[in-house]
Design a protein around this motif. Structure first.
Motif, short mmCIF file in Angstrom:
data_model
loop_
_atom_site.label_atom_id
_atom_site.label_comp_id
_atom_site.label_asym_id
_atom_site.label_seq_id
_atom_site.Cartn_x
_atom_site.Cartn_y
_atom_site.Cartn_z
N GLY A 64 -22.90 -1.98 -23.24
CA GLY A 64 -22.52 -1.07 -24.32
C GLY A 64 -23.70 -0.23 -24.78
N ILE A 65 -24.85 -0.86 -24.86
CA ILE A 65 -26.05 -0.13 -25.29
C ILE A 65 -26.46 0.89 -24.23
CG2 ILE A 65 -28.51 -0.39 -25.82
CD1 ILE A 65 -27.74 -3.12 -27.11
N ALA A 66 -26.36 0.49 -22.96
CA ALA A 66 -26.71 1.43 -21.88
C ALA A 66 -25.80 2.65 -21.93
CB ALA A 66 -26.57 0.73 -20.52
N ARG A 67 -24.52 2.43 -22.21
CA ARG A 67 -23.57 3.54 -22.26
C ARG A 67 -23.95 4.50 -23.39
NH1 ARG A 67 -17.29 2.36 -23.07
NH2 ARG A 67 -18.14 1.23 -24.82
N VAL A 68 -24.33 3.93 -24.52
CA VAL A 68 -24.72 4.76 -25.65
C VAL A 68 -25.99 5.55 -25.32
CG1 VAL A 68 -25.79 4.54 -27.91
CG2 VAL A 68 -23.58 3.49 -27.48
N LEU A 69 -26.93 4.88 -24.63
CA LEU A 69 -28.19 5.55 -24.29
C LEU A 69 -27.97 6.71 -23.33
CD1 LEU A 69 -30.70 2.59 -23.87
CD2 LEU A 69 -30.52 4.19 -25.78
N ALA A 70 -26.95 6.59 -22.49
CA ALA A 70 -26.67 7.64 -21.51
C ALA A 70 -26.45 8.99 -22.18
CB ALA A 70 -25.46 7.26 -20.68
N ALA A 71 -26.01 8.94 -23.43
CA ALA A 71 -25.74 10.18 -24.14
C ALA A 71 -27.02 10.77 -24.74
CB ALA A 71 -24.71 9.93 -25.23
N ASP B 173 -28.08 7.51 -10.02
CA ASP B 173 -29.49 7.21 -10.29
C ASP B 173 -29.72 6.93 -11.77
OD1 ASP B 173 -30.03 7.50 -7.71
OD2 ASP B 173 -31.07 9.44 -7.84
N ARG B 174 -29.14 7.81 -12.57
CA ARG B 174 -29.36 7.70 -14.01
C ARG B 174 -28.74 6.41 -14.55
NH1 ARG B 174 -31.25 8.20 -18.42
NH2 ARG B 174 -30.35 9.25 -20.22
N VAL B 175 -27.51 6.09 -14.10
CA VAL B 175 -26.85 4.87 -14.56
C VAL B 175 -27.64 3.64 -14.12
CG1 VAL B 175 -24.78 3.43 -14.31
CG2 VAL B 175 -24.56 5.89 -14.70
N SER B 176 -28.11 3.65 -12.87
CA SER B 176 -28.89 2.52 -12.39
C SER B 176 -30.13 2.35 -13.25
CB SER B 176 -29.31 2.73 -10.93
OG SER B 176 -28.16 2.90 -10.15
N GLY B 177 -30.77 3.46 -13.57
CA GLY B 177 -31.96 3.41 -14.42
C GLY B 177 -31.64 2.81 -15.78
N THR C 160 -22.02 16.65 -12.80
CA THR C 160 -21.05 16.47 -11.73
C THR C 160 -21.69 15.91 -10.46
OG1 THR C 160 -21.40 18.78 -11.20
CG2 THR C 160 -19.39 18.23 -12.43
N ASP C 161 -23.02 15.97 -10.38
CA ASP C 161 -23.70 15.51 -9.17
C ASP C 161 -23.68 13.98 -9.12
OD1 ASP C 161 -25.45 14.75 -7.23
OD2 ASP C 161 -26.92 16.31 -7.67
N GLU C 162 -22.89 13.43 -8.15
CA GLU C 162 -22.67 11.99 -8.10
C GLU C 162 -23.97 11.20 -7.89
OE1 GLU C 162 -20.03 10.09 -8.85
OE2 GLU C 162 -19.08 11.97 -9.43
N THR C 163 -24.87 11.71 -7.06
CA THR C 163 -26.10 10.94 -6.83
C THR C 163 -26.96 10.91 -8.08
OG1 THR C 163 -26.90 12.93 -5.73
CG2 THR C 163 -26.41 11.04 -4.33
N ARG C 164 -26.99 12.05 -8.80
CA ARG C 164 -27.79 12.06 -10.05
C ARG C 164 -27.21 11.09 -11.06
NH1 ARG C 164 -29.12 17.67 -10.19
NH2 ARG C 164 -27.99 18.11 -12.11
N PRO D 150 -20.53 9.05 -20.65
CA PRO D 150 -21.17 10.09 -21.46
C PRO D 150 -21.80 11.18 -20.59
CG PRO D 150 -21.84 7.92 -22.20
CD PRO D 150 -21.10 7.73 -20.92
N LEU D 151 -22.29 10.81 -19.40
CA LEU D 151 -22.91 11.79 -18.51
C LEU D 151 -21.87 12.79 -18.04
CD1 LEU D 151 -25.10 9.40 -16.33
CD2 LEU D 151 -25.81 10.77 -18.29
#
Lengths: 329, 546
Positions: free
Chosen positions: B431-438, B399-403, B392-396, B385-386
């Motif tokens: 699955g929930i984390a993926r949804v939250l990413a949006a 970080d966000r996915v790890s969070g 496009t910034d891989e480090t961002r 979703p990001l």
């Protein structure tokens, strides 16, 4: 069911029409003097002119094609120079090289090829499905490995090698069988069967490998399903499970593959017919191609196409009978 | 003293290096009913299969002794084993669709089994099949015996399997999750049927189930299993009323109850009273197919969802709840009706105009295995979703996915791992984390916990409640399980045949249901109190008679 049949029929007609367009385009709209080619190299200019008129080669392409179609549907009259010959529908034209109507030529060859294909079909289904069932019953044992190896060898060997071997062993060395020859069924059924036995067996040996593998894999797939577990849990014997439940799952795929093979075999048993000297469609087709007898080539390809389409429509219906969950639509 | 019907001593089953059952011993007296309860992987099904010697020839290693109705299952030869299977002990499997051969009629399949154990003519075996089909309540049994399994409903198929089990009058029925694939009202019917049959014929019953409520309804004794061992065994009322082991207590605490309260509650993100709805559907309708084959899946549904609240949607299979959920996030186009999100009509927007809303409207699916791509690492899946939003910034991204992974209770260090390395509950968290990413405003959860064990279920529900309180997300929670819906919802809508038959605050709908269908549903939910269960069995037969 009736609706399905009508739609299937419509589809079949469409496929055959498309086939005539392609065939016509390939053979009659090809570069070069079509009339001269169709008539053969020894034709006089007058005869070539007659062929040109027959086939309406001076007309625009679509008129020519329309004329060709008309012949198939309604029949045609041909002038033979001295008189007029009627070619009744379905008329596939006249061979200028052998002075024979193409349809009549095919009709004389059809029972020959039919005898070969139907007999071989019975043999390869029995042999293929039987081998498949046996290798499932004996799975994991030596028998299965030997059978797998044998069927593989069968597919890998060309028909003229198998055929020659069979002839050498059974006709020459052991002299158990007469040399393969075609005797019409109506003349002497026993001679008919003996004469065709080797061609049937060699075709069946080649084809059955596919069926053995297909049967085996579909049966193994079914054996892994939950309903087989149910019957095991109710004390049904392994023999009944394989024979009744697992084999049932293999019926549909075998029907589907048979339809393709059966249909195309009508035009494609060329090698077998040539090798065993059986005067069928395949041998005639090879001859027609060699001497570029255009009307015969086109007619035979069309008839083969017809059988492929017919066999597939039949297979669809059998399929629905085999698996009642299939809704014909 | 008579010998017990089933005697299992020190049973151990190994599948390769995995020990599924580890030194299990129990007995079952003739005519008694034992429930074997446990979560997935506890070894309960493997033990049940061992009673009929079904592990033979599969590569599983079985040690210990199993005696069933006088047969030593481990030592029996093929003929003895076949006589046992179906003749003395019959098994009823979980999935009634795949447990019958699709190619033969139901009557023929029962007749085939009958003829294995009785030397009778085909005609007599068919007559017996019709007789048992009639006994299990298949209407017009003589005619339906000629139907194939796909022409039966799920409940009827399960009845047919029970009929097959009855055919040879066995002394024991082993039922492995017999009602798990069924709707709650059908489940109640099947359990009532098993109950009646047992009373009538005096057969013993071994009922394997993950659902403690189902066991409470149907058996005298309960055996709780975990990691292949027996944790606790005793009369139902004792084990469920006063469990002596910590694991049993934990298991029981996780079981959602109809009389339980809401998990979590409106948090700081909730909409202030009087604020407009986040999502509003009016007269939503969805049809499939054309002409004579047209089916109306959703038929004029109106509802609202506010920020920070949960709307529960309950219904049985085929009620249209999934189609409705998919329409709410525009994964499915409504045939008619209006759908307003944040005050804007989105029901008929073309795809390109929908793009800004796609991110805010998200969906969590039932099957956590199927909804993650098995060939991509979970971190990549969560990052989708990001990237879709243009990051496009891989480090961002990392970080966000790890969070996010940490936020849903997973180790951020497992970013590079693949879905198969996670358990069912963990995959649902992914699955929930993926949804939250949006960063969604509204999430439609379609049966998010129905594939999970109760203890895992409880954790995921707690996580959802927590996230909702924190982020003020509007939730639509679709489920067939009435108790789960009660746990998570503020308001609830009951669906049947594409329509909402009853809608309102959770306490009102569950406390004093107005619609007869809602009453029927609630009466069908298994309860953990055996005395209560008996009373409700009576209520059900009254409702059925009415």
């Amino acid at each position: 069911m009736t609706g399905f049949l009508l739609r299937r029929l419509g589809g079949a007609v469409f496929v055959l029409l498309a086939l005539t367009v392609i065939l016509y385009a390939v053979f009659y709209v090809a570069p070069g003097d079509v009339a001269q080619i169709a008539c053969g190299p020894r034709c006089s200019p007058a005869q070539v002119a007659q062929v040109t008129e027959q086939l309406r080669l001076d007309d625009p392409v679509y008129t020519q094609y329309w004329h060709f179609l008309q012949g198939i549907v309604a029949g045609q009259d041909f002038s033979t120079g001295t008189g007029v010959e009627h070619c009744s529908a379905p008329c596939l034209g006249v061979s200028y090289q052998s002075d024979q109507q193409v349809m009549q030529l095919i009709l004389t060859k059809l029972p020959v090829t039919g005898s070969l294909v139907i007999g071989a079909f019975v043999c390869w289904i029995l042999l293929g499905v039987g081998t498949g069932v046996l290798s499932v019953r004996r799975r994991g044992r030596v028998t299965e490995r030997v059978l797998t190896w044998l069927t593989l060898a069968g597919t890998a060997t060309p028909v003229f090698v198998i055929g020659l071997l069979l002839i050498i062993v059974f006709c020459s060395t052991l002299q158990w069988l007469p040399s393969p020859a075609y005797v019409p069924f109506t003349q002497d059924p026993e001679q008919w069967a003996w004469g065709l036995l080797l061609p049937w067996v060699s075709l069946a040996l080649i084809e059955s490998a596919k069926y053995a593998r297909l049967t085996r894999s579909s049966m193994l797939e079914t054996l892994a399903e939950d309903h087989v577990r149910t019957f095991r849990a109710y004390g049904v014997s392994e023999r009944a499970i394989v024979g009744r439940h697992a084999l049932r799952g293999a019926v549909a795929p075998v029907i589907a593959l048979s339809a393709l093979d059966f249909g195309s075999m009508f035009g494609g048993a060329v090698l077998t017919e040539s090798l065993f000297g059986i005067p069928g469609i395949g041998r005639e087709l090879v001859h027609a191609v060699k001497v570029v007898d255009l009307p015969v080539v086109v007619g035979m390809v069309l008839v083969t196409g017809f059988f492929v389409v017919l066999a597939n429509a039949l297979a669809d219906m059998l399929y629905a009978l085999a698996d009642r969950r299939v809704v014909l639509s | 003293m008579t010998t017990p019907l089933v005697q299992v001593e020190d049973l151990t089953i190994d599948f390769g290096t995995v020990r599924a059952v580890d030194g299990l011993s129990f007995t079952l007296e003739a005519g008694a009913a034992l429930g074997v309860v446990g979560e997935s992987g506890s070894g309960k099904s493997a033990s049940a299969s061992a009673l009929l010697g079904l592990h033979r020839g599969t590569g599983a290693r079985v040690t210990g002794t199993v005696r069933v109705a006088g047969t030593d299952v481990g030592a029996a030869d093929e003929a003895q084993l076949r006589a046992l299977r179906g003749g003395k002990a019959a098994m009823v499997f979980q999935d009634p669709l795949s447990s019958l051969d699709p190619y033969y009629t139901v009557g023929d399949q029962i007749a085939e089994v009958y003829r294995v154990h009785n030397s009778v003519s085909r005609r007599a075996a068919r007559a017996r099949a019709v007789e048992v089909l009639d006994r299990v309540g298949i209407p017009d049994a003589a005619r339906r015996a000629r139907s194939r399994p796909h022409e039966f409903s799920g409940g009827m198929r399960q009845r047919a399997l029970i009929a097959m089990a009855l055919a040879c009058e066995p002394r024991l029925i082993v039922a492995d999750e017999p009602t798990t694939a069924l709707d709650v009202t059908v489940q109640a019917q099947i359990l009532d049927l098993l109950h009646d049959l047992r009373r009538e014929t005096g057969m013993g019953l071994l009922l394997v189930t993950h659902d403690v409520g189902v066991a409470a309804e149907s058996v005298d004794d309960i055996l709780v299993m975990r990691h292949g061992r027996a944790v606790e065994r005793g009369p139902v009322s004792e084990v469920l009323g006063a469990p002596s082991r910590p694991y049993t207590r934990e298991l029981l605490a996780s079981v959602p109850r109809l009389d339980g309260g809401r998990v979590g509650g409106p948090g700081p993100g909730a909409a202030p009273p009087g604020a407009g709805p986040l999502l509003e559907a009016v007269g939503l309708r969805r049809e499939f197919g054309r002409g004579a084959r047209r089916v109306t899946a959703v038929d004029g549904v109106s509802l609202t969802v506010r920020a920070g609240e949960t709307l529960g949607i309950v219904g049985e299979s085929g009620s249209g709840k999934t189609t409705l959920g998919r329409m709410l996030v525009r994964l499915e186009d409504p045939t008619a009706g209006r759908l307003r999100y944040g005050g804007r009509e989105i029901g008929s927007l073309p795809e390109k105009d929908l793009r800004p809303f796609r991110r805010e409207l998200q969906m969590v699916f039932q099957d956590p295995v199927a909804s993650l791509n098995p060939r991509r690492s979970v971190g990549e899946s969560v990052a989708d979703p990001l990237r879709a939003a243009g990051e496009t910034d891989e480090t961002r991204i990392r970080d966000r996915v790890s969070g996010l992974l940490e936020r849903v209770g997973l180790d951020a260090g497992r970013y590079e791992r693949y879905p198969h390395e996670f358990s069912g509950g963990q995959r649902q968290r992914i699955g929930i984390a993926r949804v939250l990413a949006a960063e969604p405003k509204l999430i439609v959860c379609d049966e998010p916990v129905s594939a999970l064990d109760v203890t895992t279920q409880a954790q995921v529900i707690a996580l959802l409640a927590e996230l909702q309180g924190e982020l003020g997300i509007g939730l639509v929670f679709i489920a067939h399980d009435l108790a789960v819906v009660r746990q998570v919802s503020d308001r609830v809508a009951v669906m049947r045949q594409g329509r909402i038959v009853e809608q309102g605050a959770v306490d009102e709908v569950y406390g004093s249901p107005q619609d007869p269908y809602t009453q029927q549903l609630l009466a069908a939910v298994p309860t953990l109190d055996p005395a209560h269960a008996a009373a409700r069995r009576a209520t059900r037969s009254e409702l059925a008679a009415a």
